[in-house]
Write a protein that holds these residues in place. Structure first.
Motif, PDB file in Angstrom:
ATOM      1  N   LEU A 207       0.830  -1.200   0.000  1.00 21.99           N
ATOM      2  CA  LEU A 207       0.000   0.000   0.000  1.00 21.99           C
ATOM      3  C   LEU A 207       0.863   1.248   0.000  1.00 21.99           C
ATOM      4  O   LEU A 207       0.580   2.223  -0.716  1.00 21.99           O
ATOM      5  CB  LEU A 207      -0.923  -0.003   1.217  1.00 21.99           C
ATOM      6  N   LEU A 208       1.930   1.250   0.769  1.00 23.80           N
ATOM      7  CA  LEU A 208       2.812   2.416   0.839  1.00 23.80           C
ATOM      8  C   LEU A 208       3.541   2.616  -0.479  1.00 23.80           C
ATOM      9  O   LEU A 208       3.692   3.750  -0.957  1.00 23.80           O
ATOM     10  CB  LEU A 208       3.795   2.249   1.992  1.00 23.80           C
ATOM     11  N   ARG A 209       3.983   1.532  -1.093  1.00 20.28           N
ATOM     12  CA  ARG A 209       4.652   1.660  -2.389  1.00 20.28           C
ATOM     13  C   ARG A 209       3.724   2.294  -3.419  1.00 20.28           C
ATOM     14  O   ARG A 209       4.157   3.108  -4.249  1.00 20.28           O
ATOM     15  CB  ARG A 209       5.141   0.288  -2.872  1.00 20.28           C
ATOM     16  N   THR A 210       2.449   1.939  -3.349  1.00 14.85           N
ATOM     17  CA  THR A 210       1.492   2.527  -4.291  1.00 14.85           C
ATOM     18  C   THR A 210       1.328   4.018  -4.031  1.00 14.85           C
ATOM     19  O   THR A 210       1.309   4.825  -4.969  1.00 14.85           O
ATOM     20  CB  THR A 210       0.134   1.821  -4.194  1.00 14.85           C
ATOM     21  N   TYR A 211       1.189   4.405  -2.767  1.00 11.13           N
ATOM     22  CA  TYR A 211       1.109   5.828  -2.435  1.00 11.13           C
ATOM     23  C   TYR A 211       2.317   6.583  -3.002  1.00 11.13           C
ATOM     24  O   TYR A 211       2.175   7.660  -3.609  1.00 11.13           O
ATOM     25  CB  TYR A 211       1.089   6.013  -0.918  1.00 11.13           C
ATOM     26  N   LEU A 212       3.503   6.055  -2.799  1.00  7.02           N
ATOM     27  CA  LEU A 212       4.708   6.743  -3.256  1.00  7.02           C
ATOM     28  C   LEU A 212       4.744   6.851  -4.770  1.00  7.02           C
ATOM     29  O   LEU A 212       5.203   7.866  -5.321  1.00  7.02           O
ATOM     30  CB  LEU A 212       5.950   6.023  -2.740  1.00  7.02           C
ATOM     31  N   SER A 213       4.264   5.835  -5.462  1.00  6.08           N
ATOM     32  CA  SER A 213       4.253   5.879  -6.929  1.00  6.08           C
ATOM     33  C   SER A 213       3.317   6.954  -7.452  1.00  6.08           C
ATOM     34  O   SER A 213       3.427   7.372  -8.611  1.00  6.08           O
ATOM     35  CB  SER A 213       3.847   4.512  -7.496  1.00  6.08           C
ATOM     36  N   MET A 214       2.405   7.419  -6.606  1.00  4.80           N
ATOM     37  CA  MET A 214       1.487   8.490  -6.990  1.00  4.80           C
ATOM     38  C   MET A 214       1.975   9.863  -6.530  1.00  4.80           C
ATOM     39  O   MET A 214       1.239  10.835  -6.588  1.00  4.80           O
ATOM     40  CB  MET A 214       0.098   8.213  -6.412  1.00  4.80           C
ATOM     41  N   GLY A 215       3.199   9.930  -6.060  1.00  3.23           N
ATOM     42  CA  GLY A 215       3.726  11.202  -5.580  1.00  3.23           C
ATOM     43  C   GLY A 215       3.425  11.461  -4.121  1.00  3.23           C
ATOM     44  O   GLY A 215       3.506  12.611  -3.668  1.00  3.23           O
ATOM     45  N   GLY A 216       3.087  10.419  -3.372  1.00  5.49           N
ATOM     46  CA  GLY A 216       2.742  10.592  -1.961  1.00  5.49           C
ATOM     47  C   GLY A 216       3.950  10.917  -1.098  1.00  5.49           C
ATOM     48  O   GLY A 216       5.100  10.708  -1.494  1.00  5.49           O
ATOM     49  N   TRP A 217       3.690  11.407   0.080  1.00  2.51           N
ATOM     50  CA  TRP A 217       4.726  11.751   1.051  1.00  2.51           C
ATOM     51  C   TRP A 217       4.302  11.253   2.435  1.00  2.51           C
ATOM     52  O   TRP A 217       3.146  10.894   2.636  1.00  2.51           O
ATOM     53  CB  TRP A 217       4.999  13.249   1.064  1.00  2.51           C
ATOM     54  N   VAL A 218       5.249  11.237   3.365  1.00  2.35           N
ATOM     55  CA  VAL A 218       4.986  10.661   4.679  1.00  2.35           C
ATOM     56  C   VAL A 218       5.435  11.622   5.784  1.00  2.35           C
ATOM     57  O   VAL A 218       6.173  12.579   5.549  1.00  2.35           O
ATOM     58  CB  VAL A 218       5.718   9.307   4.865  1.00  2.35           C
ATOM     59  N   SER A 219       4.974  11.327   6.996  1.00  2.00           N
ATOM     60  CA  SER A 219       5.448  12.047   8.168  1.00  2.00           C
ATOM     61  C   SER A 219       6.929  11.755   8.379  1.00  2.00           C
ATOM     62  O   SER A 219       7.459  10.762   7.878  1.00  2.00           O
ATOM     63  CB  SER A 219       4.648  11.614   9.402  1.00  2.00           C
ATOM     64  N   ASP A 220       7.606  12.625   9.137  1.00  2.00           N
ATOM     65  CA  ASP A 220       9.036  12.421   9.377  1.00  2.00           C
ATOM     66  C   ASP A 220       9.294  11.479  10.552  1.00  2.00           C
ATOM     67  O   ASP A 220      10.419  11.340  11.026  1.00  2.00           O
ATOM     68  CB  ASP A 220       9.754  13.760   9.596  1.00  2.00           C
ATOM     69  N   HIS A 221       8.252  10.823  11.016  1.00  2.00           N
ATOM     70  CA  HIS A 221       8.375   9.871  12.115  1.00  2.00           C
ATOM     71  C   HIS A 221       7.315   8.784  11.963  1.00  2.00           C
ATOM     72  O   HIS A 221       6.286   8.994  11.324  1.00  2.00           O
ATOM     73  CB  HIS A 221       8.208  10.572  13.466  1.00  2.00           C
ATOM     74  N   ALA A 222       7.608   7.638  12.530  1.00  2.00           N
ATOM     75  CA  ALA A 222       6.634   6.550  12.607  1.00  2.00           C
ATOM     76  C   ALA A 222       6.107   6.475  14.030  1.00  2.00           C
ATOM     77  O   ALA A 222       6.834   6.725  14.992  1.00  2.00           O
ATOM     78  CB  ALA A 222       7.287   5.220  12.227  1.00  2.00           C
ATOM     79  N   VAL A 223       4.841   6.142  14.156  1.00  2.00           N
ATOM     80  CA  VAL A 223       4.212   5.986  15.463  1.00  2.00           C
ATOM     81  C   VAL A 223       4.266   4.524  15.877  1.00  2.00           C
ATOM     82  O   VAL A 223       3.967   3.627  15.077  1.00  2.00           O
ATOM     83  CB  VAL A 223       2.748   6.486  15.417  1.00  2.00           C
ATOM     84  N   VAL A 224       4.649   4.279  17.105  1.00  2.00           N
ATOM     85  CA  VAL A 224       4.635   2.934  17.667  1.00  2.00           C
ATOM     86  C   VAL A 224       3.246   2.696  18.254  1.00  2.00           C
ATOM     87  O   VAL A 224       2.857   3.322  19.238  1.00  2.00           O
ATOM     88  CB  VAL A 224       5.713   2.769  18.762  1.00  2.00           C
ATOM     89  N   ASP A 225       2.490   1.825  17.619  1.00  2.00           N
ATOM     90  CA  ASP A 225       1.119   1.532  18.042  1.00  2.00           C
ATOM     91  C   ASP A 225       1.108   0.129  18.645  1.00  2.00           C
ATOM     92  O   ASP A 225       0.993  -0.874  17.942  1.00  2.00           O
ATOM     93  CB  ASP A 225       0.175   1.615  16.842  1.00  2.00           C
ATOM     94  N   ARG A 226       1.242   0.056  19.952  1.00  2.00           N
ATOM     95  CA  ARG A 226       1.346  -1.245  20.611  1.00  2.00           C
ATOM     96  C   ARG A 226      -0.003  -1.967  20.659  1.00  2.00           C
ATOM     97  O   ARG A 226      -0.041  -3.201  20.707  1.00  2.00           O
ATOM     98  CB  ARG A 226       1.953  -1.077  22.003  1.00  2.00           C
ATOM     99  N   GLU A 227      -1.083  -1.234  20.634  1.00  2.00           N
ATOM    100  CA  GLU A 227      -2.400  -1.879  20.625  1.00  2.00           C
ATOM    101  C   GLU A 227      -2.597  -2.710  19.365  1.00  2.00           C
ATOM    102  O   GLU A 227      -3.124  -3.818  19.410  1.00  2.00           O
ATOM    103  CB  GLU A 227      -3.502  -0.823  20.737  1.00  2.00           C
ATOM    104  N   MET A 228      -2.156  -2.159  18.224  1.00  2.00           N
ATOM    105  CA  MET A 228      -2.291  -2.864  16.952  1.00  2.00           C
ATOM    106  C   MET A 228      -1.030  -3.637  16.570  1.00  2.00           C
ATOM    107  O   MET A 228      -1.013  -4.301  15.532  1.00  2.00           O
ATOM    108  CB  MET A 228      -2.624  -1.861  15.839  1.00  2.00           C
ATOM    109  N   ASN A 229       0.017  -3.534  17.397  1.00  2.00           N
ATOM    110  CA  ASN A 229       1.294  -4.186  17.117  1.00  2.00           C
ATOM    111  C   ASN A 229       1.844  -3.780  15.751  1.00  2.00           C
ATOM    112  O   ASN A 229       2.219  -4.615  14.921  1.00  2.00           O
ATOM    113  CB  ASN A 229       1.175  -5.711  17.197  1.00  2.00           C
ATOM    114  N   THR A 230       1.883  -2.468  15.531  1.00  2.00           N
ATOM    115  CA  THR A 230       2.394  -1.946  14.266  1.00  2.00           C
ATOM    116  C   THR A 230       3.228  -0.685  14.505  1.00  2.00           C
ATOM    117  O   THR A 230       3.139  -0.034  15.542  1.00  2.00           O
ATOM    118  CB  THR A 230       1.259  -1.566  13.300  1.00  2.00           C
ATOM    119  N   LEU A 231       4.028  -0.366  13.496  1.00  2.00           N
ATOM    120  CA  LEU A 231       4.592   0.962  13.313  1.00  2.00           C
ATOM    121  C   LEU A 231       3.832   1.560  12.142  1.00  2.00           C
ATOM    122  O   LEU A 231       3.627   0.886  11.129  1.00  2.00           O
ATOM    123  CB  LEU A 231       6.073   0.883  12.935  1.00  2.00           C
ATOM    124  N   HIS A 232       3.400   2.792  12.254  1.00  2.00           N
ATOM    125  CA  HIS A 232       2.750   3.379  11.086  1.00  2.00           C
ATOM    126  C   HIS A 232       3.224   4.793  10.833  1.00  2.00           C
ATOM    127  O   HIS A 232       3.684   5.494  11.739  1.00  2.00           O
ATOM    128  CB  HIS A 232       1.219   3.305  11.177  1.00  2.00           C
TER     129      HIS A 232
END
Length: 255
Positions: A207-232
């Protein structure tokens, strides 16, 4: 509560957004459809035998199911929330984790995508393709100005994603006028360094690769979400900035 989209926007609840071969994308028609999406999310996020994934934000969103002709349960799903403009971003799911003040002046409809998942073990590229075709149909129906959401890496340890996080920080961070502020109590800063490009792409969710291929950008940090067991990471793409060839390809799928 944010009003759900109307029949004129992209089909009535339960209506088919897109159909290609054995696959189709449609809006959830009722609570049973939403429960099927929540069950798939639970399987994708928590593994077999885990709980269904549901939260209060589900009640604000429309839910899209990707179905295969031979399957009883959906093979992929996501939820979407329309906001009238940047002033309404406080209602988004992303606003729980990110300071979005620099996006508050955005005008026109904004579409938040969330809880995007594909059945574990399924590698059919047509599933992602039809999902983006459906998203394109939704965006075109409302003349959406921006897509955004929280795109997740599995697990909360950043070490396996070092190249990807470095690459995102070096090459895909939001421009200064769109910079996303820190709000969550536990974050991982992106970068430093360019990261190995080939390794970075392998580490990134599709999903992220697709966003980037469309010219997408991201935050300068990832959030540690322990409830969902993810970094986003917060990910945004302004529709006016999508490369013309990419936009034509997406519309060809959606048409």
């Amino acid at each position: 509560m944010i009003p759900r989209q109307t029949d004129q926007d992209a089909g009535a609840a339960g209506g088919i957004l897109l159909s290609r071969g054995r696959l189709r994308a449609r809006l959830a028609a009722d609570a049973r459809d939403v429960a099927a999406a929540q069950a798939l999310r639970g399987l994708a996020f928590f593994g077999p035998g885990g709980r269904a994934d549901r939260d209060a934000h589900d009640d604000l969103c429309d839910h899209v199911l990707i179905e295969a002709a031979e399957e009883e349960a959906p093979v992929a799903c996501f939820r979407c929330l329309w906001l009238p403009d940047g002033a309404a971003l406080g209602r988004s799911y992303a606003a729980r984790f990110y300071d979005l003040d620099r996006l508050s002046a955005l005008d026109g409809p904004l579409l938040e995508l969330g809880r995007f998942c594909v059945r574990p073990g399924l590698t059919d590229p047509d599933v992602l393709r039809i999902a983006w075709g459906a998203i394109t149909a939704l965006v075109d129906a409302r003349a959406g100005r921006m897509l955004f959401g929280c795109v997740s890496f599995r697990g909360t340890d950043p070490a396996p994603y070092g190249d990807a996080l470095a690459r995102l920080g070096a090459h895909h961070a939001a421009p200064e006028r769109r910079r996303i502020g820190v709000k969550a109590p536990e974050v991982v800063r992106l970068g430093p360094g360019p990261g190995d490009g080939r390794a970075a792409m392998k580490q990134m969710p599709p999903l992220l690769r697709t966003y980037l291929s469309m010219g997408g950008w991201v935050s300068d940090h990832a959030v540690v979400d322990r409830e969902m067991n993810t970094l986003h990471v917060f990910t945004g793409v302004e529709t006016a900035a999508i490369p013309p060839a990419r936009a034509r390809a997406l519309r060809a799928i959606a048409s």
